[in-house]
Scaffold this motif. Structure first.
Motif, PDB file in Angstrom:
ATOM      1  N   SER A 152       4.297  88.454  20.583  1.00  0.00           N
ATOM      2  CA  SER A 152       3.942  88.424  19.157  1.00  0.00           C
ATOM      3  C   SER A 152       5.047  87.726  18.358  1.00  0.00           C
ATOM      4  N   ALA A 153       6.299  88.006  18.731  1.00  0.00           N
ATOM      5  CA  ALA A 153       7.432  87.368  18.037  1.00  0.00           C
ATOM      6  C   ALA A 153       7.401  85.861  18.259  1.00  0.00           C
ATOM      7  N   SER A 154       7.083  85.477  19.487  1.00  0.00           N
ATOM      8  CA  SER A 154       7.031  84.050  19.803  1.00  0.00           C
ATOM      9  C   SER A 154       5.995  83.346  18.918  1.00  0.00           C
ATOM     10  N   LEU A 155       4.832  83.961  18.788  1.00  0.00           N
ATOM     11  CA  LEU A 155       3.771  83.348  17.970  1.00  0.00           C
ATOM     12  C   LEU A 155       4.157  83.335  16.494  1.00  0.00           C
ATOM     13  N   ALA A 156       4.729  84.448  16.037  1.00  0.00           N
ATOM     14  CA  ALA A 156       5.143  84.507  14.625  1.00  0.00           C
ATOM     15  C   ALA A 156       6.170  83.415  14.352  1.00  0.00           C
ATOM     16  N   ALA A 157       7.121  83.254  15.291  1.00  0.00           N
ATOM     17  CA  ALA A 157       8.164  82.235  15.116  1.00  0.00           C
ATOM     18  C   ALA A 157       7.544  80.843  15.049  1.00  0.00           C
ATOM     19  N   GLU A 158       6.613  80.577  15.952  1.00  0.00           N
ATOM     20  CA  GLU A 158       5.995  79.243  15.975  1.00  0.00           C
ATOM     21  C   GLU A 158       5.188  78.986  14.712  1.00  0.00           C
ATOM     22  N   SER A 159       4.620  80.044  14.154  1.00  0.00           N
ATOM     23  CA  SER A 159       3.843  79.860  12.923  1.00  0.00           C
ATOM     24  C   SER A 159       4.745  79.460  11.757  1.00  0.00           C
ATOM     25  N   LEU A 160       6.064  79.703  11.902  1.00  0.00           N
ATOM     26  CA  LEU A 160       7.027  79.315  10.849  1.00  0.00           C
ATOM     27  C   LEU A 160       7.716  77.991  11.167  1.00  0.00           C
ATOM     28  N   GLY A 161       7.305  77.351  12.271  1.00  0.00           N
ATOM     29  CA  GLY A 161       7.898  76.059  12.636  1.00  0.00           C
ATOM     30  C   GLY A 161       9.035  76.176  13.625  1.00  0.00           C
ATOM     31  N   LEU A 162       9.420  77.417  13.958  1.00  0.00           N
ATOM     32  CA  LEU A 162      10.447  77.599  14.985  1.00  0.00           C
ATOM     33  C   LEU A 162       9.835  77.362  16.358  1.00  0.00           C
ATOM     34  N   ALA A 163      10.684  77.295  17.374  1.00  0.00           N
ATOM     35  CA  ALA A 163      10.182  77.136  18.735  1.00  0.00           C
ATOM     36  C   ALA A 163      11.201  77.765  19.668  1.00  0.00           C
ATOM     37  N   GLY A 164      10.810  77.955  20.903  1.00  0.00           N
ATOM     38  CA  GLY A 164      11.770  78.579  21.817  1.00  0.00           C
ATOM     39  C   GLY A 164      11.214  78.777  23.197  1.00  0.00           C
ATOM     40  N   VAL A 165      11.934  79.609  23.937  1.00  0.00           N
ATOM     41  CA  VAL A 165      11.549  79.839  25.326  1.00  0.00           C
ATOM     42  C   VAL A 165      11.961  81.261  25.710  1.00  0.00           C
ATOM     43  N   MET A 166      11.106  81.885  26.495  1.00  0.00           N
ATOM     44  CA  MET A 166      11.438  83.219  27.002  1.00  0.00           C
ATOM     45  C   MET A 166      12.417  83.072  28.168  1.00  0.00           C
ATOM     46  N   ILE A 167      13.266  84.061  28.343  1.00  0.00           N
ATOM     47  CA  ILE A 167      14.308  83.987  29.370  1.00  0.00           C
ATOM     48  C   ILE A 167      14.238  85.234  30.262  1.00  0.00           C
ATOM     49  N   GLY A 168      13.456  85.093  31.347  1.00  0.00           N
ATOM     50  CA  GLY A 168      13.367  86.197  32.301  1.00  0.00           C
ATOM     51  C   GLY A 168      14.603  86.292  33.176  1.00  0.00           C
ATOM     52  N   ALA A 169      15.381  85.217  33.202  1.00  0.00           N
ATOM     53  CA  ALA A 169      16.539  85.172  34.103  1.00  0.00           C
ATOM     54  C   ALA A 169      17.632  86.169  33.721  1.00  0.00           C
ATOM     55  N   VAL A 170      17.480  86.837  32.598  1.00  0.00           N
ATOM     56  CA  VAL A 170      18.429  87.928  32.291  1.00  0.00           C
ATOM     57  C   VAL A 170      18.297  89.040  33.343  1.00  0.00           C
ATOM     58  N   ARG A 171      17.156  89.074  34.054  1.00  0.00           N
ATOM     59  CA  ARG A 171      16.970  90.084  35.105  1.00  0.00           C
ATOM     60  C   ARG A 171      17.586  89.651  36.433  1.00  0.00           C
ATOM     61  N   ASN A 172      18.191  88.444  36.458  1.00  0.00           N
ATOM     62  CA  ASN A 172      18.935  88.070  37.679  1.00  0.00           C
ATOM     63  C   ASN A 172      19.976  89.139  37.972  1.00  0.00           C
ATOM     64  N   ASP A 173      20.559  89.669  36.905  1.00  0.00           N
ATOM     65  CA  ASP A 173      21.522  90.764  37.052  1.00  0.00           C
ATOM     66  C   ASP A 173      21.340  91.689  35.850  1.00  0.00           C
ATOM     67  N   ALA A 174      20.405  92.633  36.010  1.00  0.00           N
ATOM     68  CA  ALA A 174      20.047  93.512  34.885  1.00  0.00           C
ATOM     69  C   ALA A 174      21.241  94.348  34.449  1.00  0.00           C
ATOM     70  N   ARG A 175      22.103  94.639  35.411  1.00  0.00           N
ATOM     71  CA  ARG A 175      23.283  95.454  35.097  1.00  0.00           C
ATOM     72  C   ARG A 175      24.250  94.661  34.212  1.00  0.00           C
ATOM     73  N   ALA A 176      24.529  93.423  34.607  1.00  0.00           N
ATOM     74  CA  ALA A 176      25.455  92.586  33.825  1.00  0.00           C
ATOM     75  C   ALA A 176      24.896  92.341  32.428  1.00  0.00           C
ATOM     76  N   THR A 177      23.599  92.045  32.341  1.00  0.00           N
ATOM     77  CA  THR A 177      22.985  91.813  31.021  1.00  0.00           C
ATOM     78  C   THR A 177      23.165  93.044  30.139  1.00  0.00           C
TER      79      THR A 177
END
Ligand SMILES: Cc1cc2nc3c(=O)[nH]c(=O)nc-3n(C[C@H](O)[C@H](O)[C@H](O)COP(=O)(O)O)c2cc1C
Length: 267
Positions: A136-161
């Motif tokens: 929902s945040a991604s869509l809301a952001a895009e509706s304001l002209g922002l853009a981005g990407v989700m980052i699942g790689a934070v789970r490469n090391d959930a403990r470190a994150t």
């Protein structure tokens, strides 16, 4: 802003299908990994998150939290966890969408119970809650002209994150999201054929007799063509080859143990 439409009132698109600004936005969306130097101010982040928090939530548990990160040092520590993704290190703003069982725990301990041995369902509902807020945040952001990407790689090391973001027990980052004002917007990746993803009444009955195998063969060719158009070498059976390579070895084998350490048993 449109009023609530009644049946038949929506405008039609070029294919004769009902359409709307939201549908058009979804059709345009693409992951963007390159941003201008323009800052994403607090007002934009707050507008995006306030809207996202209207997402549906299982049993109204609202089992999510979002860590908003701008600090360059924190981002510099997060980037290596994600395999050194440059757009993480350079993120104008990074949102960490967390599953958060602390409020549930607070309520439960009030009844003299606890969250020890929390089960698979609790892990799932809290993670799904966080994912719905993230999308929902991604869509809301895009509706304001922002853009981005989700980052699942934070789970490469959930403990470190968790350590980098100072997360308490019962909280883990399901995925992050970089947001910024788009600099380079890549061509959209093709999706698998619609008819192969839809089943009528019973699984396997596709609208036009499509088959999974036929759809995959077609998609492999389309994706290979797309990647080559982007100057990215790929196999002829692009999606199948890359997916097989990525998932034949089970990814993130330590994740269950790491999440258990965060207080999510997934048991
Ligand atoms: C949960 C999730 C995690 C993702 N993690 C990453 C990531 O760590 N790094 C990245 O560059 N893209 C990531 N992506 C973006 C996907 O690669 C992208 O959505 C997909 O390739 C389709 O491309 P599109 O979004 O441009 O249509 C992630 C997407 C999702 C939904």
């Amino acid at each position: 802003m449109s009023e609530r439409l009644r049946p038949g009132e929506a405008p039609l698109d070029a294919h004769g299908l009902p359409t709307s600004e939201t549908i058009a936005l979804l059709h345009r969306r693409v992951s963007v990994r390159s941003y201008t130097d323009d800052p994403v101010d607090d007002a934009h982040v707050e507008a995006v998150l306030r809207a996202a928090f209207r997402a549906p939530t299982s049993s109204n548990i609202q089992a999510y939290s979002v860590v908003v990160v701008r600090d360059r040092e924190t981002l510099a520590r997060l980037a290596p966890v994600t395999g050194n993704q440059q757009h993480v290190a350079d993120a104008p703003v990074f949102l960490a969408f967390c599953a958060d069982m602390r409020r549930m725990e607070h309520a439960i301990t009030g009844l003299g119970s606890d969250l020890e041995d929390n089960n698979l369902e609790m892990g799932l509902v809290t993670s799904i809650d966080a994912a719905l807020v993230g999308m929902s945040a991604s869509l809301a952001a895009e509706s304001l002209g922002l853009a981005g990407v989700m980052i699942g790689a934070v789970r490469n090391d959930a403990r470190a994150t968790a350590e980098i973001l100072g997360l308490p027990r019962r909280v883990y980052v399901v995925f992050g999201m970089v947001l910024g004002w788009p600099a380079d917007v890549p061509a959209q990746k093709p999706r698998m054929p619609y008819a192969s993803m839809v089943h009528v009444e019973r699984f396997g009955r596709h609208p036009d007799g499509a088959t999974m195998e036929g759809a995959l063969a077609r998609y492999d060719r389309e994706l290979a063509e797309h990647y080559r158009g982007q100057g990215r070498p790929t196999a002829d059976d692009s999606w199948s080859a890359e997916t097989a390579k990525k998932f034949s070895v089970r990814p993130r084998q330590k994740l269950r143990e790491q999440l258990a350490g965060r207080g999510f048993d997934f048991g």
